[in-house]
Every structure is written in structure tokens, then in C-alpha cells.
Motif scaffolding. Structure first.
Motif, PDB file in Angstrom:
ATOM      1  N   GLU A   1      -0.668   4.230  -1.917  1.00  0.00           N
ATOM      2  CA  GLU A   1      -1.805   4.817  -1.207  1.00  0.00           C
ATOM      3  C   GLU A   1      -1.341   5.639  -0.012  1.00  0.00           C
ATOM      4  O   GLU A   1      -1.886   6.713   0.267  1.00  0.00           O
ATOM      5  N   LEU A   2      -0.319   5.136   0.690  1.00  0.00           N
ATOM      6  CA  LEU A   2       0.198   5.855   1.855  1.00  0.00           C
ATOM      7  C   LEU A   2       0.873   7.168   1.445  1.00  0.00           C
ATOM      8  O   LEU A   2       0.775   8.174   2.160  1.00  0.00           O
TER       9      LEU A   2
ATOM     10  N   PHE B   1      -1.922   9.550   0.633  1.00  0.00           N
ATOM     11  CA  PHE B   1      -2.558   9.951   1.882  1.00  0.00           C
ATOM     12  C   PHE B   1      -1.682  10.942   2.656  1.00  0.00           C
ATOM     13  O   PHE B   1      -2.187  11.907   3.229  1.00  0.00           O
TER      14      PHE B   1
ATOM     15  N   ILE C   1       0.830  -1.220   0.000  1.00  0.00           N
ATOM     16  CA  ILE C   1       0.000   0.000   0.000  1.00  0.00           C
ATOM     17  C   ILE C   1       0.861   1.265   0.000  1.00  0.00           C
ATOM     18  O   ILE C   1       0.387   2.339   0.395  1.00  0.00           O
TER      19      ILE C   1
ATOM     20  N   MET D   1      -6.391   0.721   5.917  1.00  0.00           N
ATOM     21  CA  MET D   1      -5.550   0.273   4.800  1.00  0.00           C
ATOM     22  C   MET D   1      -4.515  -0.737   5.274  1.00  0.00           C
ATOM     23  O   MET D   1      -4.292  -1.770   4.639  1.00  0.00           O
TER      24      MET D   1
ATOM     25  N   SER E   1      -6.155  -4.115   6.215  1.00  0.00           N
ATOM     26  CA  SER E   1      -6.504  -4.869   5.008  1.00  0.00           C
ATOM     27  C   SER E   1      -5.261  -5.461   4.344  1.00  0.00           C
ATOM     28  O   SER E   1      -5.265  -6.615   3.903  1.00  0.00           O
ATOM     29  N   ALA E   2      -4.182  -4.660   4.282  1.00  0.00           N
ATOM     30  CA  ALA E   2      -2.944  -5.131   3.656  1.00  0.00           C
ATOM     31  C   ALA E   2      -2.312  -6.258   4.464  1.00  0.00           C
ATOM     32  O   ALA E   2      -1.760  -7.206   3.893  1.00  0.00           O
TER      33      ALA E   2
ATOM     34  N   ILE F   1      -8.374   6.124   8.325  1.00  0.00           N
ATOM     35  CA  ILE F   1      -8.101   5.662   6.956  1.00  0.00           C
ATOM     36  C   ILE F   1      -6.840   4.807   6.864  1.00  0.00           C
ATOM     37  O   ILE F   1      -6.888   3.685   6.353  1.00  0.00           O
ATOM     38  N   PRO F   2      -5.663   5.283   7.341  1.00  0.00           N
ATOM     39  CA  PRO F   2      -4.475   4.433   7.234  1.00  0.00           C
ATOM     40  C   PRO F   2      -4.575   3.166   8.067  1.00  0.00           C
ATOM     41  O   PRO F   2      -4.029   2.120   7.685  1.00  0.00           O
TER      42      PRO F   2
END
Length: 248
Positions: free
Chosen positions: A140-141, A144, A137, A221, A224-225, A217-218
Motif C-alpha cells: 500500500e505504501l 501511495f 502495509i 494506514m 491501523s497496521a 492517508i499514510p
């Protein structure tokens, strides 16, 4: 000879490899513990000497490990400049750089010993799973993080215009307002800098609500990762087990 060493250093399938992994992990933790104990006041000269000797012992072991990894690496330069190669080097470099330096400079380099904790990623499966999850991720990080920095700046600008007239000594500029922005968006709320105007308080409420989302949010993420990384690891273990049990 190189293959035998490789099986010990890079694999945990053998007893020797397992003992090697555990030994390095224990030494990393003990060296960090020694680093922490060094900061205690009024240590006895005997304990100081022991900690120095133990640090030298750890450096010798870590240096040998680093040289062995270079020796068994198929592409030596690639390993040296890889993530783990750099961490292994930084873990021992402060000791060698401290020679010939004054005490203050040496202390700065000693601080780099904390990088030894990152070495645990290589040896611990659970920690390694975290690195896999972050790698999955990373884009995405990054996005973010950029959005968070933008929000921090915009909230600093907003509170500056709301509170500057009422509290010119506290919110004297956007730069001074950045501290309030960081504390509020992270929902820490130290209370050392607070708005007193109606507009500023309403704006603070909005920023606090956004801050709750920024924290959630993080976390989602990463969770999930981690689940996906664990699933990939299980599939890999099943494939390796199946391959090992198949007749040649």
C-alpha cells in the motif's frame, strides 16, 4: 557452546541475554552521541582523543557481535545478506574503509555510522513493531508513493502553465516548478515561491486540499497496521506463555 551463545545473543529470556541487549543499545546511542559531539567546533585535544578511543571501542564490540552472529547463524550466507546482516555490516564498515583515505573521503564514510540507529530495531520491541507494521502495509505504501510522485509532477505542470507568463523567472520550467509542488503538497508552505494569478491561486488551493489527504492517508494506514502488529504480538506472547506452562 553455540547454543549457549545463541540464547544470549538472540533471546532476552535470560539475564545474560537481557544485559547483552541493553549493552548494545546503550553503545549504539553513545556512539551516535559521540558522532554528534565530533561536529562541535573548538573541541579540546583530550576530548577528541577520547571520542576516537571510544569509537574504536564501539567498533571492536560491534565487530565481535557481527562475527558472533555469523558464527551462530544456521545459514551464514542468508544472515550476511539479510536486512539485519547488512545493517550490522554497514554499522562497522565506515571505520575500516576510512583507513588509507583522505580526510574528506573519510568523512563521507563516517556519515554511514548513522545506520547504527537502525540496529536498534532488533533490540527494541516497540521499534520492531514499527518494522512489522511497515512490512504489513509495504504494498500500500509503494502504491501511495507512486501516486504521490505522479501528483507532484502533475501539480508542477499545472502551476507552470498558470504562472509561467506572470512569473517567468520563478516558474521558468516544470523542473523549477517541482519545488513549489513538493512544498505545497506536503503543506509546508515556505512562501518563497507563491502564485500571483487568480488561476494559480485556485489551483494552489486544490493542491493544498489534496496535500492534507496525502498526509492523512499514510498516518491512518500506519496506525491501523501498528494496532494489528500489537495484536499479533500479544497473541504470540500468549501462545509462548501457554506452551511454556504446559507439562512435558
Amino acid at each position: 557452546m553455540k547454543e549457549k551463545i545463541d540464547r544470549i545473543v538472540e533471546s532476552r529470556e535470560t539475564k545474560a541475554g537481557l544485559y547483552f541487549d541493553y549493552t548494545i543499545q546503550v553503545l549504539i546511542l553513545l556512539s551516535i552521541l559521540g558522532f554528534t559531539i565530533e561536529t562541535l567546533p573548538n573541541l579540546s585535544p583530550q576530548l577528541v582523543d577520547f571520542l576516537e578511543d571510544f569509537e574504536i571501542f564501539c567498533i571492536v564490540i560491534f565487530s565481535i557481535e557481527y562475527l558472533i552472529r555469523i558464527y551462530i547463524a544456521r545459514k551464514k550466507l542468508k544472515f550476511i545478506f539479510s536486512f539485519y546482516g547488512i545493517i550490522d555490516l554497514v554499522a562497522i564498515l565506515p571505520f575500516y574503509l576510512s583507513f588509507g583515505l583522505d580526510l574528506r573521503s573519510a568523512r563521507v564514510f563516517r556519515f554511514l555510522r548513522l545506520f547504527r540507529l537502525i540496529k536498534l530495531i532488533r533490540y527494541n520491541r516497540a521499534i520492531r513493531r514499527f518494522s512489522i507494521a511497515f512490512h504489513m502495509i509495504r504494498e500500500e505504501l509503494i502504491i501511495f508513493s507512486v501516486v504521490s510522485l505522479i501528483l507532484i509532477y502533475l501539480s508542477a505542470v499545472g502551476i507552470y502553465y498558470f504562472e509561467n507568463a506572470a512569473q517567468p523567472e520563478v516558474f521558468s520550467s516544470i523542473f523549477s516548478s517541482l519545488w513549489w509542488s513538493v512544498v505545497t503538497l506536503t503543506t509546508v508552505g515556505y512562501g518563497d515561491v507563491v502564485p500571483i494569478t487568480i488561476g494559480g491561486r485556485i489551483f494552489t488551493f486544490i493542491i493544498l486540499m489534496i496535500g492534507l489527504g496525502i498526509i492523512a492517508i499514510p498516518s491512518g494506514m500506519i496506525s491501523s497496521a501498528l494496532t494489528e502488529a500489537r495484536s499479533i504480538e500479544k497473541k504470540k506472547n500468549i501462545q509462548e506463555t501457554t506452551k511454556a506452562t504446559l507439562p512435558e
